[in-house]
Write an enzyme that holds these catalytic residues in place. Structure first.
Site, PDB file in Angstrom:
ATOM      1  N   LYS A 181       1.393  -2.707   8.819  1.00 36.10           N
ATOM      2  CA  LYS A 181       2.596  -1.869   8.776  1.00 36.10           C
ATOM      3  C   LYS A 181       3.741  -2.587   9.462  1.00 36.10           C
ATOM      4  CE  LYS A 181       2.605   2.114  11.049  1.00 36.10           C
ATOM      5  NZ  LYS A 181       2.402   3.556  11.350  1.00 36.10           N
ATOM      6  N   ASP A 225       2.649  14.731  15.885  1.00 32.62           N
ATOM      7  CA  ASP A 225       2.969  14.672  14.453  1.00 32.62           C
ATOM      8  C   ASP A 225       1.692  14.815  13.619  1.00 32.62           C
ATOM      9  OD1 ASP A 225       4.675  14.601  12.314  1.00 32.62           O
ATOM     10  OD2 ASP A 225       4.828  12.423  12.233  1.00 32.62           O
ATOM     11  N   LEU A 282       0.826  -1.218   0.000  1.00 34.14           N
ATOM     12  CA  LEU A 282       0.000   0.000   0.000  1.00 34.14           C
ATOM     13  C   LEU A 282       0.854   1.259   0.000  1.00 34.14           C
ATOM     14  CD1 LEU A 282      -2.790  -0.944   2.587  1.00 34.14           C
ATOM     15  CD2 LEU A 282      -3.005  -0.833   0.103  1.00 34.14           C
ATOM     16  N   GLY A 283       2.013   1.210   0.609  1.00 35.82           N
ATOM     17  CA  GLY A 283       2.867   2.392   0.660  1.00 35.82           C
ATOM     18  C   GLY A 283       4.107   2.134   1.498  1.00 35.82           C
ATOM     19  N   ARG A 284       5.019   3.120   1.479  1.00 35.13           N
ATOM     20  CA  ARG A 284       6.251   3.028   2.254  1.00 35.13           C
ATOM     21  C   ARG A 284       6.499   4.347   2.964  1.00 35.13           C
ATOM     22  NH1 ARG A 284       7.277  -0.095  -2.345  1.00 35.13           N
ATOM     23  NH2 ARG A 284       8.102  -2.190  -1.881  1.00 35.13           N
ATOM     24  N   GLY A 285       7.064   4.265   4.165  1.00 34.20           N
ATOM     25  CA  GLY A 285       7.354   5.462   4.935  1.00 34.20           C
ATOM     26  C   GLY A 285       8.542   5.246   5.837  1.00 34.20           C
ATOM     27  N   PHE A 326       8.592   4.495   8.931  1.00 35.10           N
ATOM     28  CA  PHE A 326       8.409   3.333   9.805  1.00 35.10           C
ATOM     29  C   PHE A 326       8.779   2.047   9.071  1.00 35.10           C
ATOM     30  CE2 PHE A 326       6.095  -0.125  11.716  1.00 35.10           C
ATOM     31  CZ  PHE A 326       6.119   0.162  13.079  1.00 35.10           C
ATOM     32  N   VAL A 349       3.919  -0.671   4.249  1.00 39.07           N
ATOM     33  CA  VAL A 349       2.542  -0.986   4.630  1.00 39.07           C
ATOM     34  C   VAL A 349       1.951  -1.892   3.562  1.00 39.07           C
ATOM     35  CG1 VAL A 349       0.280  -0.056   5.213  1.00 39.07           C
ATOM     36  CG2 VAL A 349       2.337   1.267   5.745  1.00 39.07           C
TER      37      VAL A 349
END
Length: 548
Positions: A266, A362, A245-248, A250, A253
């Protein structure tokens, strides 16, 4: 006078015409008009057993939100707090969220009738007594994800039920003292001997039962529901991490399914800047707090070096994505106000609904997620901090957060206060209004903060130039002024000049109500002194769904 018809009118166009009565000098006056149309539902009705149980819940607790009609059908208008499965011949209820509803009394037995239920959230109420045995057994066997924290007078242990059952089966023994005087000495001796023997047997049986109950309680305590999954279960949920779904910061995901419920998984990257402490902080916080505008933690995994958080799936991504210039579907002004209000309600809950209060640290548009119905929920609580005491006005911390959203006063003092949230949320409001980046470069290649750009535009009195041009002026100017002034008050350099989140929520509610009234405002014009042509309804035009 009220006129109505119990019969449906055929055809695609329905025209109505009113004429003034004889002797009247004014045209007719219409106070209200309601129009309904028949909808053929493609889905079957919800399983009758689930309907009976959920109707009992509605009646028992007096729930009056949108719980009308069929619970699961149509699929786009499922009752609040429910998730349904549509894989069988009839929809079934798989998830029920009754958290934070001030429910009182014991947990009703008829919840056990909902055999298809996979998730039951009863946290944050005032329930008392014990949990039905059937629900406890299903929870212990992994068939039901049961959450009951925040009910201090509710016992979530089998031993409670055992104790209640023992109380029910205790039979008082009454011995007539008078009869003892007529019993001969020999009979009295025999009776006393028999009594001592029976008491000894009862004591021995009681000791065995106490030991068994203690062992059962210890086993339950060791298996107490913590919503903790093994890494093997995580692999099953994500189909071996097959869909990203995505990367960040952390980690990555992934999309997954827990039974038939969509989840976002996640994973903590070994090189994550968030780290193990933030992972622990987020797990502890989300297992403790529950609100409709905070993302729900379904579970977590902490096994060797594998640390995973499992959230409810948010189908429409984050707010930043919907404000970006390359997004084809533009959020309307009403939609933006709704998202702002819901995010503010989540923050207000952290400040005032949690004891002690919690500061997110945040708040930004990428941490405001939107579900399938575009309901906004705050996410990413790894940097959150709890005030140790309710009387503390601030705590001193290391600076954490995202550049552009950081309170300048916080950068200087490192004092963490509730007004720290307010500054960050003010920046979010400015993004919602303008769809511009928080920090941008001007013609001289100098970096300029969004609040400074808005301030310069306000000095010129050009409020419309502040709004996202993709809105094409489809907003009430007074509403735009009010939200902009609220945002600028939130980003005041001095925290004492900022409103608190309760005031922010109140202001946004007023703006949202005003915009809703504007967008739903109708108009009609008289055709002559004798009549008014009221309405022509095209029945193929999409209108709001009927109340269920």
């Amino acid at each position: 006078m009220t006129a109505y018809s119990m019969l449906a009118l055929p055809g695609e166009i329905a025209s109505f015409f009113l004429s003034k009565v004889g002797g009247s000098t004014l045209p007719p006056l219409l106070n209200a008009l309601e129009a309904y149309y028949v909808v053929d539902l493609l889905l079957s009705e919800t399983s009758q057993a689930d309907v009976d149980a959920i109707v009992n819940i509605k009646s028992r607790y007096g729930i009056t939100s949108n719980w009308q009609g069929d619970p699961c059908s149509p699929q786009d208008y499922v009752w609040d707090g429910l998730n349904c499965s549509y894989n069988g011949t009839a929809p079934i209820i798989t998830s029920l969220d009754l958290s934070n509803n001030s429910l009182t009394g014991p947990v009703p037995d008829f919840l056990s009738q909902m055999l298809s239920l996979k998730v039951l959230n009863l946290t944050g109420n005032r329930l008392t007594g014990t949990i039905p045995v059937d629900l406890l057994i299903r929870s212990q066997s992994g068939l039901l994800l049961l959450s009951v924290s925040g009910n201090p007078e509710l016992c979530a242990s089998v031993s409670c039920n055992d104790n209640n059952n023992k109380k029910k089966h205790v039979v008082p023994v009454a011995v007539s003292v008078a009869a003892l005087f007529v019993i001969i000495v020999a009979a009295l001796a025999i009776w006393r001997w028999s009594l001592k023997r029976r008491k000894k047997q009862e004591v021995e049986a009681g000791e065995i039962m106490v030991a068994q109950t203690r062992r059962t309680s210890e086993a339950l305590e060791s298996r107490k529901l913590k919503r903790q999954f093994t890494y093997f279960e995580v692999l099953e949920i994500t189909n071996n991490f097959g869909s990203v779904l995505g990367r960040g910061g952390f980690g990555t995901v992934y999309h997954g399914y827990l039974d038939d419920i969509e989840v976002a998984v996640k994973t903590l990257s070994p090189s994550s800047v968030q780290g193990y402490k933030e992972f622990q902080a987020e797990v502890k916080l989300l297992l403790r707090v529950h609100h409709k505008n905070l993302t729900s933690l379904v579970g977590y995994c902490e096994e060797a070096n594998n640390m995973v958080l499992i959230y409810e799936y948010m189908a429409n991504g984050n707010l930043k994505h919907h404000l970006s210039g390359d997004q084809p579907d533009i959020l309307s002004w009403e939609g933006r106000l709704r998202v702002a209000l819901e995010a503010a309600q989540g923050l207000e809950y952290l400040h005032n609904g949690c004891k002690p209060p919690i500061v997110h640290r945040d708040v930004k548009t990428t941490n405001i997620l939107l579900d399938a119905k575009f309901q906004a929920k705050l996410s990413d609580f790894g940097l959150s901090r709890i005030f140790p005491n309710e009387d503390d006005s601030h705590v001193t911390t290391t600076i954490a957060g995202t550049p552009g959203y950081l309170d300048p006063e916080y950068n200087i003092t490192t004092w963490l206060t509730e007004k720290r949230h307010v500054y960050s949320f003010g920046v979010v409001l400015l993004e919602i209004i303008t769809s511009r980046p928080v920090i941008a470069k001007n013609d001289d290649a100098d970096k300029i903060h969004l609040s400074n750009w808005v301030s310069s535009m306000l000095d010129m009195g050009d409020i419309k130039a502040i709004a996202d041009p993709r809105l094409h002026g489809d907003f009430d100017v007074n509403s735009l002024w009010k939200v902009t002034e609220l945002a600028m008050a939130c980003v005041s350099e001095t925290s004492s000049e900022r409103p608190n989140m309760t005031q922010v929520v109140m202001e946004l509610k007023e703006c949202f109500a005003t915009e809703m009234a504007r967008t739903r405002e109708g108009s009609s014009s008289p055709q002559s002194n004798n009549a008014i042509n009221l309405m022509a309804l095209n029945l193929h035009t999409e209108i709001s769904p009927l109340a269920r």
